[in-house]
Design an enzyme around this catalytic site. Structure first.
Site, PDB file in Angstrom:
ATOM      1  N   HIS A 149      11.803  60.684 -27.848  1.00  0.00           N
ATOM      2  CA  HIS A 149      10.594  60.040 -27.331  1.00  0.00           C
ATOM      3  C   HIS A 149      10.831  58.571 -26.972  1.00  0.00           C
ATOM      4  CE1 HIS A 149       6.574  59.851 -26.177  1.00  0.00           C
ATOM      5  NE2 HIS A 149       5.957  60.275 -27.266  1.00  0.00           N
ATOM      6  N   ASP A 377       7.893  74.509  -9.941  1.00  0.00           N
ATOM      7  CA  ASP A 377       8.223  75.744  -9.215  1.00  0.00           C
ATOM      8  C   ASP A 377       9.740  75.855  -9.127  1.00  0.00           C
ATOM      9  OD1 ASP A 377       8.518  77.886  -7.538  1.00  0.00           O
ATOM     10  OD2 ASP A 377       7.456  77.010  -5.838  1.00  0.00           O
TER      11      ASP A 377
END
Length: 433
Positions: A149, A377
């Site tokens: 993070h 996608d």
């Protein structure tokens, strides 16, 4: 769930022979949790082959060197913690695994302790970025992505994931990442007007805004993870109860804050808080591009006595949430940047570094609603994203808002709570009181 790892690969940065460079962590990076975040993405078949995914990943990582870097504590390379890019070491870890079952057997995608089988280890990992490709018997795929993070926030990884999908489909990166740390520019001279040492970093001022450093831990096995699904129609009903317009996030976070407070059975005079992650990219003036890669997140801390929170209803809670978020504005972000310019060479330890795994009476609310993960996608003939969720979280009080992938859209809310409280929350999660 039977998962067998078949191949492990280290994807190094583009030129391992290049001289390494050091990129100091920003003050935002240093405020961020020193942990790996895990995200799971499920795709129904047909979807691109592992070979295509890996080739696209390699080409994408060239544009995201921070993900193949190494994290230094600053003792060897500089006075500040930094990323070391290039040279020996580093790289991204890639695992390919086969799952004996069909993906449809595990849908809808619900939290499970078995998720740990779908992603690399996140305790003291050697790599800042890790991917596991889990190919199911039916051809479906779960991609587990873990990242440190302090290297990136959710907005940054959204940029990366969309870019990876385009690379697999043979397209150029539409919105290249921006690494220019000079955009986080302090004023001249720098000055800060807020108690950042005491609110974001230790030491904490006593009894400030309900924050506490009393470490509380319970056995992780006593934690439950659930997903609450709120269709657009239900969200519209909630908004109709309000006395003014609030965002979907403000409405739902206020709603869940009240419900979790009730489920916990907190005393009327206890002070409950909700810690809300605030993305600073568009709050800073001039704003940062959405493609800025790194961390630009601070925390708002709305709070109220339990009696007021419950008896005041949803409108009162939404107003408290809204006003708390509004306080973390350009002025506050700029003050934080200036604080980093003045005190960046000192040891900075985030306030939550000493917390245990029980946040009560606090709730931590993170929104993934503005990210574009659901738009990824990978091609392959039309495989669509059918599941999107964090991995199992063994901590009480975390709430994550995720775009709903069902036919009605809406919002899915991942909640991690003590088991008995999660059971009560499930029973009252859709009541309108």
């Amino acid at each position: 769930m039977e998962v067998q790892v078949q191949r492990t690969t280290i994807i190094s940065h583009s030129d391992p022979t290049a001289v390494s460079s050091e990129v100091p962590l920003s003050v935002f990076d240093r405020f961020t949790s020193n942990i790996h975040i895990v995200m799971l993405f499920a795709f129904v078949p047909p979807i691109a082959s592992n070979e295509s995914l890996i080739d696209g990943l390699k080409r994408t990582l060239v544009h995201f060197p921070a993900l193949t870097a190494q994290l230094s504590d600053g003792r060897e390379h500089s006075r500040r913690p930094c990323l070391v890019i290039g040279g020996e070491g580093g790289g991204a870890l890639l695992l390919e695994a086969a799952v004996a079952s069909n993906l449809l057997d595990h849908l809808p995608f619900e939290p499970s302790r078995h998720f740990k089988l779908l992603h690399p280890l996140t305790e003291e990992p050697e790599h800042l970025f890790q991917v596991q490709l889990n190919r199911f018997k039916c051809g479906g795929l779960v991609i587990a992505m873990t990242f440190h993070h302090q290297v990136a926030d959710g907005q940054s990884m959204s940029t990366f994931f969309v870019a990876w999908g385009r690379a697999v489909r043979g397209l150029a990166i539409e919105k290249p990442p921006v690494f220019d740390r000079s955009l986080l520019k302090p004023r001249s001279p720098p000055k800060y007007e807020f108690p950042h040492r005491g609110f974001e970093f230790l030491p904490l001022c006593p009894n400030q805004d309900g924050l506490s450093l009393s470490e509380r831990n319970i056995n992780p096995s006593d934690i439950a993870n659930i997903v609450l699904r709120y269709p657009l129609e239900y969200i519209a009903k909630l908004k109709a109860e309000l006395n003014r317009k609030y965002t979907t996030f403000e409405t739902l976070s206020a709603y869940l804050w009240r419900k979790i407070t009730i489920a916990r059975g907190l005393a009327e005079q206890e002070y409950a808080t909700i810690r809300i992650s605030v993305n600073g990219r568009r709050r800073l003036q001039p704003p940062l591009p959405d493609e800025f890669f790194g961390n630009v997140v601070l925390v708002a801390l709305p709070g109220a006595k339990v009696k007021l929170l419950i008896e005041g209803g949803l409108s009162e809670a939404a107003q408290i949430v809204h006003e708390g978020i509004q306080k973390i504005d350009d002025h506050y972000f700029q003050s934080f940047i200036d604080f980093g310019a003045i005190h960046g060479d000192e040891e900075l330890q985030p306030v939550y570094a000493l917390e245990g795994n029980v946040l009560s009476p606090a709730v931590e609310a993170d929104s993934w609603l503005g990210f574009e993960f659901h738009k990824v996608d990978f091609g392959g003939g039309g495989g669509r994203l059918c599941g999107f969720i964090p991995a199992w979280v063994p901590a009480d009080g975390l709430v994550v808002f995720i775009p709903g992938l069902g036919e009605g859209g809406g919002v899915d809310v991942f909640v991690s709570l003590i088991g008995e409280h999660a059971k009560v929350l499930s029973q009252i999660s859709h009541t309108m009181d």
